[in-house]
Design an enzyme around this catalytic site. Structure first.
Site, PDB file in Angstrom:
ATOM      1  CG  MET A   1      -1.873   1.214   1.242  1.00 10.71           C
ATOM      2  SD  MET A   1      -3.183   0.847   2.616  1.00 10.71           S
ATOM      3  CE  MET A   1      -2.380   0.884   3.944  1.00 10.71           C
ATOM      4  CB  CYS A   2       0.649   4.361  -1.996  1.00  6.59           C
ATOM      5  SG  CYS A   2       0.676   3.584  -3.322  1.00  6.59           S
TER       6      CYS A   2
END
Length: 280
Positions: A1-2
């Site tokens: 996940m960013c």
């Protein structure tokens, strides 16, 4: 996940301390190795830096650290790609002009089957769900308001657009025009407001500490927003699931806290991201 990082202040401030811990998550203390970007508002202009290399090892990130740019609004992003290849065109934050001012946007999450009709004013350059969402928000705002509306109307409209878009999946984002900063949590987003009396802070991702009392004035107010807390000895607050807030001058000035707020643990947030097909 960013992961996302934002700063909103009442006076131009450098983000070197927070950025140093944040950048290490891009390929060293975490595996977000598909590029990074950071944008600084300065007056009506923006300094925008992108690299498709991991931020922990990027010469561009070294430049940002050495430059010590002061700004009242900053948005940064380290990317773990879920839609779109690793390229500069797909690197956040994205920037567009609206109502004669620049806007920056960065997104963490995954929007399934989100392909709105091509806009009249705004179109994506890359092929990410994130840029499509940004262009859709601006397109709708531009169509509804010929000139920038008052802040309450703007907040209410962005609240409605956010609810529409998040029906497609995870939609953690930050957006700013240089005067204020919007932050929305679908899962995980934390913030801290630093103000007098200032104390010492120690990074979670590096053995670095700073005494803010030595580098601030009693009138300074600095809000830092991040996907996960950046320090180990400060009390970070958390946005509720589906909460949108508006920061201005280092404080929250508007928020739409749900009637029965839900707060996720980091473990829950990461688990939901994995289940939604987001790389973590």
């Amino acid at each position: 996940m960013c992961q996302l990082l934002g700063m909103n202040c009442n006076t131009p401030t450098d983000i070197v301390f927070s950025f140093e811990g944040f950048r290490l998550r891009g390929g060293l203390t975490d595996h977000h190795a598909d590029g990074f970007g950071i944008g600084f508002f300065e007056g009506r202009g923006v300094r925008l830096f992108h690299d498709d290399k991991p931020s922990a090892h990027s010469p561009v990130a070294d430049l940002v650290r050495a430059y010590q740019i002061k700004s009242e609004n900053v948005i940064a992003h380290i990317r773990k790609a879920t839609q779109g290849q690793t390229s500069l065109a797909n690197t956040h934050p994205f920037m567009r002009e609206m109502w004669g001012e620049y806007w920056l946007f960065a997104h963490n999450g995954h929007l399934k089957n989100f392909f709105p009709a091509q806009g009249e004013y705004y179109r994506a350059v890359g092929n990410t769900d994130s840029e499509r969402a940004f262009c859709y928000i601006l397109e709708q705002l531009r169509r509804r308001f010929r000139e920038k509306p008052d802040n309450d109307t703007l907040f209410d409209t962005i609240t409605a657009l956010t609810a529409e878009i998040r029906s497609h999946g995870l939609f953690n984002f930050m957006m700013s025009n240089g005067d204020f900063l919007f932050a929305h949590a679908s899962t995980l987003l934390y913030y801290i407001v630093r103000k007098a009396p200032f104390g010492e802070a120690k990074l979670l991702d590096d053995d670095v500490a700073i005494d803010f009392a030595a580098v601030t004035t009693p009138d300074d107010k600095v809000a830092v927003i991040a996907t996960l807390p950046l320090t180990v000895n400060e009390q970070w607050a958390q946005l509720a699931v589906n909460e949108l807030v508006m920061f201005e001058g280092g404080d929250i000035v508007r928020r739409n806290l749900p009637a029965n707020p839900v707060y996720m643990s980091a473990e829950e947030g990461l688990s939901i991201a994995r289940a939604a097909g987001v790389s973590v």
